[in-house]
Scaffold this active site. Sequence first.
Site, PDB file in Angstrom:
ATOM      1  N   LYS A 287       0.869  -1.183   0.000  1.00  0.00           N
ATOM      2  CA  LYS A 287       0.000   0.000   0.000  1.00  0.00           C
ATOM      3  C   LYS A 287       0.900   1.224   0.000  1.00  0.00           C
ATOM      4  CE  LYS A 287      -3.616   2.467   2.475  1.00  0.00           C
ATOM      5  NZ  LYS A 287      -4.620   2.429   3.541  1.00  0.00           N
ATOM      6  N   ARG A 297     -10.614  10.105   1.499  1.00  0.00           N
ATOM      7  CA  ARG A 297     -10.467  10.777   2.794  1.00  0.00           C
ATOM      8  C   ARG A 297     -11.525  11.858   2.962  1.00  0.00           C
ATOM      9  NH1 ARG A 297      -3.835  10.976   2.940  1.00  0.00           N
ATOM     10  NH2 ARG A 297      -3.570   8.712   2.790  1.00  0.00           N
ATOM     11  N   LYS A 309       1.286  10.013   5.743  1.00  0.00           N
ATOM     12  CA  LYS A 309       1.336   8.599   6.139  1.00  0.00           C
ATOM     13  C   LYS A 309       2.616   7.909   5.650  1.00  0.00           C
ATOM     14  CE  LYS A 309      -3.700   8.139   6.596  1.00  0.00           C
ATOM     15  NZ  LYS A 309      -4.868   7.225   6.446  1.00  0.00           N
ATOM     16  N   GLU A 325       7.653  -6.817   1.732  1.00  0.00           N
ATOM     17  CA  GLU A 325       6.327  -6.892   2.362  1.00  0.00           C
ATOM     18  C   GLU A 325       5.631  -8.214   2.017  1.00  0.00           C
ATOM     19  OE1 GLU A 325       4.955  -4.973   4.497  1.00  0.00           O
ATOM     20  OE2 GLU A 325       5.956  -3.020   4.383  1.00  0.00           O
ATOM     21  N   LYS A 340      -2.204  -1.512  -3.836  1.00  0.00           N
ATOM     22  CA  LYS A 340      -3.028  -0.309  -3.821  1.00  0.00           C
ATOM     23  C   LYS A 340      -2.149   0.920  -3.946  1.00  0.00           C
ATOM     24  CE  LYS A 340      -6.082   1.979  -0.555  1.00  0.00           C
ATOM     25  NZ  LYS A 340      -6.637   1.945   0.767  1.00  0.00           N
ATOM     26  N   SER A 366     -10.099   5.572  -4.869  1.00  0.00           N
ATOM     27  CA  SER A 366     -11.047   6.668  -5.096  1.00  0.00           C
ATOM     28  C   SER A 366     -10.582   7.639  -6.177  1.00  0.00           C
ATOM     29  CB  SER A 366     -11.298   7.404  -3.780  1.00  0.00           C
ATOM     30  OG  SER A 366     -10.079   7.841  -3.206  1.00  0.00           O
ATOM     31  N   TYR A 405     -15.016   0.968  -6.902  1.00  0.00           N
ATOM     32  CA  TYR A 405     -16.294   1.677  -6.719  1.00  0.00           C
ATOM     33  C   TYR A 405     -17.172   1.507  -7.956  1.00  0.00           C
ATOM     34  CZ  TYR A 405     -13.449   3.484  -2.979  1.00  0.00           C
ATOM     35  OH  TYR A 405     -12.631   3.556  -1.884  1.00  0.00           O
TER      36      TYR A 405
HETATM   37  C1  PBG Z   1      -7.256   3.691   5.342  1.00  0.00           C
HETATM   38  C2  PBG Z   1      -7.712   3.442   3.944  1.00  0.00           C
HETATM   39  C3  PBG Z   1      -7.545   4.349   2.899  1.00  0.00           C
HETATM   40  C4  PBG Z   1      -8.132   3.776   1.788  1.00  0.00           C
HETATM   41  C5  PBG Z   1      -8.649   2.541   2.172  1.00  0.00           C
HETATM   42  N1  PBG Z   1      -8.353   2.340   3.515  1.00  0.00           N
HETATM   43  C6  PBG Z   1      -6.977   5.715   2.846  1.00  0.00           C
HETATM   44  C7  PBG Z   1      -5.677   5.982   3.453  1.00  0.00           C
HETATM   45  O1  PBG Z   1      -4.828   5.117   3.602  1.00  0.00           O
HETATM   46  O2  PBG Z   1      -5.488   7.145   3.792  1.00  0.00           O
HETATM   47  C8  PBG Z   1      -8.175   4.460   0.456  1.00  0.00           C
HETATM   48  C9  PBG Z   1      -9.150   3.944  -0.515  1.00  0.00           C
HETATM   49  C10 PBG Z   1      -9.408   4.842  -1.654  1.00  0.00           C
HETATM   50  O3  PBG Z   1      -8.769   5.885  -1.869  1.00  0.00           O
HETATM   51  O4  PBG Z   1     -10.313   4.486  -2.403  1.00  0.00           O
HETATM   52  N2  PBG Z   1      -6.959   2.633   6.124  1.00  0.00           N
END
Ligand code: PBG
Length: 419
Positions: A287, A297, A309, A325, A340, A366, A405
């Site tokens: 990730k 968010r 992050k 990982e 991701k 997203s 989505y």
């Molecule tokens: C947080 C989480 C995030 C997403 C899924 N779980 C955002 C982040 O890490 O800040 C993002 C999913 C998306 O953007 O569609 N645990």
Amino acid sequence: MASSMLYSANIPLSVPRSLRVRASNTNDNVPMKKMGMSDEECEAAVVAGNIPEAPPAPSKPAAPAGTPVVPSLAECCCCDISEIMRKGDNASISRRPRRNRRSPALRAAFQETSLSPANLVYPLFIHEGEEDTPIGAMPGCYRLGWRHGLVEEVTKARDVGVNSIVLFPKVPDALKTSTGDEAYNENGLVPQTIRLLKDKYPDLIIYTDVALDPYSSDGHDGIVREDGVIMNDETVHQLCKQAVAQARAGADIVSPSDMMDGRVGAIRAALDADGFQHVSIMSYTAKYASSFYGPFREALDSNPRFGDKKTYQMNPANYREALVETREDESEGADILLVKPGLPYLDIIRLLRDNSPLPIAAYQVSGEYSMIKAGGVLKMIDEERVMTESLMCLRRAGADIILTYFALQAARCLCGEKR
Ligand code: PBG
């Protein structure tokens, strides 16, 4: 369908109809005409030794004026003769890859990758309210009321073959704390929603997100120390409680998206100790600290209150680190490995696919979704085609399942339904 599938546009329609394959020899359907004869006449003719002629060589349809007249590449007289001498016989082309692409039937026969609603996981945002509230940055997505709107959306998805969902809660600020304890409240929004859905649809596959950010007053996935450091092991302790609470409610697959070290093994042990050997772990293995999460968010109002992050999510510049990982998650007992974001990280999906026998998931996040939606609304791209292509490409790169989505919209397309 048979004729449009069997014949391409550039083969003349005079191709003999006798080539058509029939599924049965009954005559309840419109009888197929073969060279103007009935089936019986045709059969009699064949028995009498009158086998039909081979199809005529296709005629050459006219080319537009100005098309250069050149010899076939197979003869290759257009090339410099010394070039031919140097390369030998291979200078003329014997392989024309377009042969395997010349009709819909051939293209379908040789298609290497497929996309089915069964490959899709539908991420759904839920909240305590009754209304479904639109998410500005994600056209077509809503924070769904968990009692009503959510159940309706799940029903629609199941109707077109999407039987897997992942839940993301919008938690009221009043319930957020620095240690995110609401995450393991067994009567919290997520556990209650799981119970409701499992009661209605026992065979629905429910994935849950394991991370503290929706519950953290700091908007981070872990507990933040005074000096801003995200505390790894203490966070993992909370995540284990969260995963067990979700499993008790009936979750099928818990998905740690937090990127703390050692959380997969710890969650596995916690689940097993509580009798949940059958609950799977989908680990967010690779990730990345990505700007593509922006709209998400906004949807959950979960932006970090300070900092970013980057001390736990991976650097988008890194490739080999994804293998580190992967090894950890495999040895700690992950059942599914997730990459991701999706489309900008196809190389990482392929890397994991080639280095692990485990199922691979890709998350079309997203920002990827919203870009396609926005491009469609602005009429800059064909939204549906770009959607389908992007999902197919994630599958081609090696993803078994895709969190998207678009799940409902894509499944409707795949089922031949229009919105
Ligand atoms: C947080 C989480 C995030 C997403 C899924 N779980 C955002 C982040 O890490 O800040 C993002 C999913 C998306 O953007 O569609 N645990």
